[in-house]
Design a protein around this motif. Structure first.
Motif, PDB file in Angstrom:
ATOM      1  N   LYS A 186       1.142  -1.426   0.083  1.00 23.79           N
ATOM      2  CA  LYS A 186      -0.169   0.446   0.339  1.00 23.79           C
ATOM      3  C   LYS A 186       0.763   1.203   0.222  1.00 23.79           C
ATOM      4  O   LYS A 186       0.880   2.459  -0.995  1.00 23.79           O
ATOM      5  N   GLU A 187       2.127   1.049   0.327  1.00 27.44           N
ATOM      6  CA  GLU A 187       2.817   2.671   0.863  1.00 27.44           C
ATOM      7  C   GLU A 187       3.800   2.709  -0.415  1.00 27.44           C
ATOM      8  O   GLU A 187       3.436   3.639  -1.331  1.00 27.44           O
ATOM      9  N   TRP A 188       3.923   1.006  -0.924  1.00 28.40           N
ATOM     10  CA  TRP A 188       4.634   1.347  -2.373  1.00 28.40           C
ATOM     11  C   TRP A 188       3.711   1.825  -3.628  1.00 28.40           C
ATOM     12  O   TRP A 188       4.206   2.805  -4.665  1.00 28.40           O
ATOM     13  N   PHE A 189       2.920   2.076  -3.430  1.00 26.08           N
ATOM     14  CA  PHE A 189       1.332   2.231  -4.655  1.00 26.08           C
ATOM     15  C   PHE A 189       1.233   3.461  -4.483  1.00 26.08           C
ATOM     16  O   PHE A 189       0.517   4.549  -5.338  1.00 26.08           O
ATOM     17  N   GLY A 190       1.001   3.867  -3.150  1.00 28.18           N
ATOM     18  CA  GLY A 190       0.657   5.666  -2.489  1.00 28.18           C
ATOM     19  C   GLY A 190      -0.619   5.834  -2.607  1.00 28.18           C
ATOM     20  O   GLY A 190      -0.730   6.457  -2.740  1.00 28.18           O
ATOM     21  N   PHE A 191      -0.964   4.466  -2.876  1.00 29.57           N
ATOM     22  CA  PHE A 191      -2.823   4.894  -2.463  1.00 29.57           C
ATOM     23  C   PHE A 191      -2.753   5.030  -0.916  1.00 29.57           C
ATOM     24  O   PHE A 191      -2.779   4.376  -0.106  1.00 29.57           O
ATOM     25  N   ASP A 192      -4.748   5.564  -0.861  1.00 28.66           N
ATOM     26  CA  ASP A 192      -5.117   5.544   0.833  1.00 28.66           C
ATOM     27  C   ASP A 192      -5.510   4.893   1.054  1.00 28.66           C
ATOM     28  O   ASP A 192      -6.666   5.050   2.224  1.00 28.66           O
ATOM     29  N   ASN A 193      -5.909   3.992   0.462  1.00 27.34           N
ATOM     30  CA  ASN A 193      -6.990   3.129   0.661  1.00 27.34           C
ATOM     31  C   ASN A 193      -6.888   1.389   0.205  1.00 27.34           C
ATOM     32  O   ASN A 193      -5.743   1.140  -0.680  1.00 27.34           O
ATOM     33  N   ASN A 194      -6.973   0.266   1.112  1.00 22.12           N
ATOM     34  CA  ASN A 194      -6.540  -1.163   0.609  1.00 22.12           C
ATOM     35  C   ASN A 194      -7.078  -1.401  -0.467  1.00 22.12           C
ATOM     36  O   ASN A 194      -6.785  -2.886  -0.658  1.00 22.12           O
ATOM     37  N   LEU A 195      -8.136  -1.111  -1.186  1.00 22.15           N
ATOM     38  CA  LEU A 195      -8.950  -1.951  -2.116  1.00 22.15           C
ATOM     39  C   LEU A 195      -7.935  -1.974  -3.504  1.00 22.15           C
ATOM     40  O   LEU A 195      -8.008  -3.641  -4.049  1.00 22.15           O
ATOM     41  N   CYS A 196      -7.187  -0.924  -4.341  1.00 19.85           N
ATOM     42  CA  CYS A 196      -6.050  -1.932  -5.192  1.00 19.85           C
ATOM     43  C   CYS A 196      -5.724  -2.601  -4.252  1.00 19.85           C
ATOM     44  O   CYS A 196      -5.179  -3.396  -5.039  1.00 19.85           O
ATOM     45  N   VAL A 197      -5.017  -2.755  -3.249  1.00 22.31           N
ATOM     46  CA  VAL A 197      -3.940  -3.835  -2.590  1.00 22.31           C
ATOM     47  C   VAL A 197      -4.404  -5.171  -3.288  1.00 22.31           C
ATOM     48  O   VAL A 197      -4.213  -6.441  -2.982  1.00 22.31           O
TER      49      VAL A 197
END
Length: 581
Positions: A186-197
Motif C-alpha cells: 500500500k505504501e509502495w503504491f501510494g494509495f490511501d485505501n486497501n482496495l487496490c492492494v
C-alpha cells in the motif's frame, strides 16, 4: 347470558385460530425424521439447510471454540458439504434440529473441508486441497490467523480460495507478517485505501507469498501496475470496490501470462485504457484462447493484442462465415479455391467465426491464415461480412437440421454437430453423413479427437480420416491406442501409411486384425505363401471371402486358419512351425 354460537361456526372459528397460531409460530421445525424424509420435498430441504446452518454455527463457535465470525461464514458458505452431512441423518425419534446436533456430537466433521468450500473453492476440488493428517483447526491454527488478518484488511471471505489454490503458503504466515506485507504494498503504491492492494494480491498471489524472493520480477510487476493505476489515473476509472480492482488486475495478469516483455504491459495498456476497462476479463480470456489457436506464440499474441486492442471488440460468437467467401476475402484466387473445394469438400459451407481456427487447421492453412491476420493487424477478420443471406447455404444440411429438430434427442445430436463444426467440418451433406454415424457425446468425441492428435496425427489428416471413416471416433481412447500400437509395433508402419488406410482403426483388433495378420505371418514362415499381402487386402474382405482366398493359396489353409487363428482373443507369437497335412 350471551347467546350460544352454532356448533358449525364454533368449529370454523377454532380451525381458523389453530391455523393462524401454527403459521405464525417462530420456532417451527421440521417434522419427526423417518429415514431421511427431508429429501422428498423442497420445503423440507430449504428448512433443513437453514436449521443445519444455525446448528453448525453453534457447534463451531460453542463446541469447537471458533470465533463467531469464522463459524458464521463457514456455515453460510459450505452448502454442498452441509447437504452431504444432512444426508447422513437417519433418526426416527427426534426433530431434525435435535437429530443434526446429535450427529455433530457423535460424528465430528472435517473442519477443513467446510472451510475450503466456504472460501470459494469448488466442492469437487476440495479433496485435492485438504491438508494431510489434519482434521481440526486446532491442528493448524495459522490458517485461521492468516484468514482473520486477510479479511480484516479487506479481502472478501469467499475470495480467499483464490489465494489458497495458487499459493497455500500464504496461510502459513503469521498475521503480523501478512499485515506488514500488505501495508508495504500500500505504501509502495501510494494509495490511501486497501482496495487496490487486495485486487493486486488476488490477481498475483505469488507477490504476497514470496515478497522477499521476487527481486526484479516484483519491481517489474509493481512498476506496471503503478503506471496503470497511478500515472494514468486509472483508479478514477474503476468503481470503488474490490471486485472492480480484481477484474482490472486479472486483465493485467492475462497479458503477463502471455510472457509479454516486463515493463511494457502498463504503457501499452494505458494507450487504449478504455478498451481494456470495458472488455470483461472473460472476454479477454476467450480472445486470448481464440487467437492462440491460430498458432500465435505467447509473447507474439500478447503484443498483438496490446498493439491492436480494437480486435477485442470482434464478435466471434454470433458471426457466421462462408468458408469459400472468407478465403476469397483473405486473397485466395479462383484456381486455389477450386483446389480447396476438390480436396476438402467436407469443410465447405457455412460455419461460425469462433470455429475459424479449426476450419483453417482442417484445410491445413493455419500458417497462411496466421500470416494474413498478423499482416493486416486483424483487419481482415474485422472487415469480413458474409456476401448475402443465401450465400453458401446447403439444402441437404438444412433438411438435416429439420430432421434433428424432430428427433428424439435433438440437444444431444446438436452438440455432436457443434463438435464437428468446431474441428472444421462445415454445413454440408458430408458433415450430416458423418454425424449420423458418430456415437458418443460431444465431450467424448472431443476427448477421442484430442487423443489422436496427441499421438501425432495431423489435424487436417484426422478430419479426412473421420470423413472417410466416422466410426473411428466411436471408440474409446484405450482401444484406439491398442490399434495404433499394433500398427506401429507389429506392422512396423508409419502414420503416413495410416492416412492412406484409415479404415484400419475401425476394424476389430482381436477378432479380425490379429487373426488374419498372424495367419499371414505363419504362412510366410512356413513358405507356403511368399508374395507380399497388403494389410488392407487382409481386412476388407468378409470372413467368407477371406477363407475363399485362403483356399486358393492351399486347400488345407482354411482348416488351419479356423482351428488355430480365427476368432482368437490372444495369439502366441512364438507359434511352432508346422507343415500342412
Amino acid at each position: 347470558m350471551p347467546p350460544t354460537m352454532p356448533l358449525s361456526r364454533s368449529l370454523l372459528l377454532l380451525t381458523f385460530l389453530s391455523r393462524r397460531s401454527f403459521s405464525s409460530s417462530p420456532t417451527r421445525t421440521l417434522p419427526v425424521i423417518k429415514g431421511n424424509n427431508y429429501v422428498s420435498g423442497t420445503i423440507y430441504k430449504t428448512r433443513a439447510l437453514v436449521q443445519a446452518q444455525k446448528a453448525l454455527t453453534d457447534y463451531l463457535h460453542s463446541t469447537r471454540g471458533l470465533p463467531f465470525i469464522f463459524a458464521d461464514q463457514i456455515a453460510a458458505n459450505s452448502l454442498f458439504s452441509l447437504s452431504n452431512l444432512i444426508r447422513k441423518i437417519h433418526f426416527s425419534a427426534f426433530t431434525f434440529s435435535d437429530a443434526f446436533q446429535t450427529l455433530l456430537r457423535y460424528h465430528p466433521i472435517n473442519e477443513f473441508e467446510f472451510f475450503l468450500e466456504s472460501i470459494g473453492i469448488n466442492h469437487d476440488e476440495v479433496p485435492f486441497f485438504l491438508p494431510k493428517n489434519k482434521f481440526f483447526f486446532s491442528e493448524d491454527s495459522n490458517v485461521l490467523d492468516a484468514s482473520l488478518a486477510l479479511i480484516q484488511y479487506g479481502f472478501p471471505w469467499n475470495k480467499l480460495g483464490v489465494l489458497y489454490k495458487e499459493e497455500v503458503s500464504i496461510f502459513s504466515l503469521s498475521a503480523n507478517e501478512l499485515t506488514e506485507r500488505l501495508n508495504g504494498f500500500k505504501e509502495w503504491f501510494g494509495f490511501d485505501n486497501n482496495l487496490c492492494v487486495v485486487g493486486v494480491c488476488l490477481a498475483f498471489p505469488y507477490l504476497l507469498s514470496r515478497e522477499g524472493e521476487l527481486g526484479s520480477d516484483l519491481d517489474a510487476v509493481f512498476g506496471n501496475l503503478k503506471r496503470v493505476f497511478v500515472d494514468f489515473d486509472m483508479r478514477n476509472c474503476v468503481e470503488g470496490n474490490v471486485d472492480a480492482w480484481y477484474e482490472v488486475c486479472c486483465k493485467v495478469r492475462v497479458l503477463y501470462d502471455l510472457d509479454c516483455e516486463k515493463g511494457k504491459v502498463g504503457e501499452l495498456m494505458c494507450r487504449r485504457k478504455e478498451l481494456f476497462l470495458e472488455c470483461p476479463k472473460e472476454v479477454l480470456v476467450r480472445k486470448v484462447g481464440y487467437f492462440g489457436e491460430f498458432g500465435f506464440g505467447k509473447e507474439a499474441l500478447g503484443l498483438f493484442l496490446l498493439h491492436n486492442p480494437e480486435i477485442l471488440n470482434l464478435d466471434i460468437e454470433t458471426r457466421v462465415i462462408s468458408v469459400l467467401g472468407l478465403l476469397k476475402h483473405f486473397g485466395m484466387d479462383t484456381k486455389e479455391l477450386r483446389c480447396v473445394s476438390r480436396k476438402y469438400p467436407y469443410v465447405l459451407g457455412r460455419n461460425r467465426m469462433e470455429n475459424l481456427p479449426g476450419v483453417m487447421k482442417a484445410l491445413d492453412l493455419q500458417e497462411w491464415c496466421l500470416d494474413k491476420i498478423r499482416s493486416s493487424n486483424g483487419q481482415l477478420l474485422a472487415t469480413y461480412v458474409i456476401g448475402c443471406p443465401d450465400e453458401d447455404i446447403n439444402k441437404e444440411f438444412v433438411d438435416g437440421l429439420k430432421s434433428i429438430d424432430s428427433s428424439r434427442f435433438p440437444n444431444h445430436t446438436m452438440n455432436k454437430l457443434d463438435f464437428l463444426k468446431r474441428i472444421g467440418f462445415g454445413e454440408n451433406a458430408l458433415t450430416m453423413k458423418a454425424l449420423n454415424i458418430l456415437c458418443g457425446s460431444s465431450s467424448e468425441l472431443q476427448s477421442r479427437f484430442d487423443f489422436l492428435l496427441s499421438k501425432g496425427i495431423v489435424h487436417s489428416k484426422l478430419c479426412l480420416m473421420i470423413k472417410t471413416r466416422p466410426k473411428i471416433l466411436s471408440q474409446h481412447p484405450e482401444r484406439l491406442e491398442q490399434k495404433l500400437n499394433f500398427w506401429r509395433e507389429e506392422l512396423g508402419s508409419s502414420l503416413q501409411n495410416l492416412y492412406k488406410f484409415p479404415a484400419f482403426l475401425s476394424f476389430d483388433l482381436e477378432n479380425r486384425t490379429k487373426p488374419r495378420y498372424y495367419f499371414y505371418v505363419w504362412l510366410r514362415k512356413t513358405g507356403l505363401y511368399t508374395k507380399k499381402y497388403a494389410i488392407s487386402c487382409m481386412l476388407y474382405p468378409s470372413e467368407k471371402q477371406f477363407i475363399q482366398r485362403l483356399f486358393e493359396i492351399h486347400p488345407a489353409a482354411p482348416k488351419q486358419y479356423l482351428e488355430r487363428f480365427s476368432y482368437i482373443k490372444v495369439y502366441l507369437h512364438n507359434c511352432e512351425e508346422t507343415s500342412l497335412t
